[in-house]
Design a protein around this motif. Structure first.
Motif, PDB file in Angstrom:
ATOM      1  N   TYR A 174       0.832  -1.202   0.000  1.00 47.54           N
ATOM      2  CA  TYR A 174       0.000   0.000   0.000  1.00 47.54           C
ATOM      3  C   TYR A 174       0.871   1.258   0.000  1.00 47.54           C
ATOM      4  CZ  TYR A 174      -3.190   3.664   1.501  1.00 47.54           C
ATOM      5  OH  TYR A 174      -3.907   4.844   1.566  1.00 47.54           O
ATOM      6  N   ALA A 236      -7.346  -6.790   6.234  1.00 49.11           N
ATOM      7  CA  ALA A 236      -7.494  -5.919   5.069  1.00 49.11           C
ATOM      8  C   ALA A 236      -6.276  -5.014   4.907  1.00 49.11           C
ATOM      9  CB  ALA A 236      -8.768  -5.085   5.197  1.00 49.11           C
ATOM     10  N   THR A 241      -5.438  -2.894   1.573  1.00 52.16           N
ATOM     11  CA  THR A 241      -6.675  -2.139   1.399  1.00 52.16           C
ATOM     12  C   THR A 241      -6.556  -0.718   1.919  1.00 52.16           C
ATOM     13  OG1 THR A 241      -7.917  -4.200   1.640  1.00 52.16           O
ATOM     14  CG2 THR A 241      -9.158  -2.158   1.870  1.00 52.16           C
TER      15      THR A 241
END
Length: 312
Positions: A174, A236, A241
């Motif tokens: 991420y 997540a 995410t």
């Protein structure tokens, strides 16, 4: 009027459990026996105490009135019996605790297994509940919460780490894609994985450095309820995410494995650790007193200021 005490006990057990099957599970008896005892009590009193259907059992108005009058007397009876229990060579009985999921995961594993090994005649029942509850009304001996949730008439003692921190984290993937936030306000431009209490209150993200304190309510693609949904938010975050904000101790295994990377570590706020609390207006049952003495004698490992992990 002479009433059989076992029938009264059966009534209270079913009323507190919310049903005959659950009452049987808690008491270690059978649902049919509890049902027979309650019917005998209703016959003796000449009034219906429960409204029964194939799907539910609910107290009638008469049943609620009886339960409210009986509960204090039965509680005092249990305490009286517990005084006798205190003369045993080995403490015995049931200790019922109401704790948040974070305490069940991060605090109690340090205490419960060795406590049960040291006191084999004590049985511990743990109920996880995120909201603050009246431990007496819930039939519990004690609970674990933080200072801001404690009522004034409660006795509270530290259990677990004396100081904790909230931490923000994200997966390497991420951060590679979206960049590392340099300031808490940068989170307003990121996907943040949020929590909301059952009351509807959103959990704010707080950060502090020196004399500066910042409180944020960033947006994001996932909203969970603390406790049951916390593992989902963590998973997540590991999958890329978004950014998660949780107890540092909860996230530490993911930092150690490299699944998550600390975010804004210089801004992580510290706060006092959890407390074991119990009502100060009643005698302390022997299992609870034994547990209190046990946690006081068992210091928390590495209970000192932690080094802040470096952001990568």
């Amino acid at each position: 009027m002479k009433i059989d005490l076992p029938n009264i006990t059966a009534f209270v057990t079913v009323a507190r459990a919310g049903g005959f099957r659950e009452g049987a599970r808690i008491s270690g008896g059978s649902a049919s026996r509890l049902s027979d005892q309650v019917r005998r009590l209703e016959a003796e009193l000449g009034v219906r105490l429960f409204n029964r259907s194939t799907r539910s059992v609910a107290l009638t108005e008469a049943g609620e009135g009886l339960l409210n009058r009986l509960s204090p007397a039965l509680d005092e009876m249990e305490l009286a019996l517990d005084v006798v229990n205190s003369f045993r060579s080995r403490p015995a009985g049931t200790l019922k605790l109401n704790v948040p999921v974070s305490a069940a995961r991060l605090v109690l594993p340090h205490f419960i297994p060795p406590f049960l090994a040291a006191y084999p005649d004590i049985r511990v029942e743990v109920i996880t509940e995120e909201n603050f509850v009246d431990v007496l009304a819930e039939g519990c001996d004690a609970g674990i919460r933080y200072d801001e949730s404690l009522e004034l008439d409660m006795i509270a003692i530290p259990i677990g780490p004396r100081t904790q921190r909230f931490a923000a984290a994200a997966s390497p993937g991420y951060l590679e894609k979206h960049g590392m936030p340099e300031h808490p306000r940068d989170l307003l431009e990121h996907a943040c994985l949020r929590g909301r209490f059952a009351s509807g209150t959103m959990i704010s993200w707080e950060f502090e450095r020196g004399d500066e304190t910042i409180e944020l309510n960033p947006g994001g693609p996932l909203l969970v309820r603390p406790g049951g949904g916390t593992d989902l938010a963590t998973h997540a975050a590991c999958m890329g995410t978004g950014i998660v904000y949780l107890f540092e101790d909860w996230l530490q295994p993911y930092f150690d494995s490299g699944a998550l990377v600390p975010v804004l570590a210089d801004w992580w706020p510290r706060f006092p650790g959890p407390k074991l609390y119990y009502p100060g207006r009643r005698l302390v049952p022997t299992p609870l007193r034994t547990f209190i003495d046990f946690i006081k004698s068992r210091p928390w490992p590495n209970d000192q200021a932690k080094e802040k992990p470096r952001s990568e």
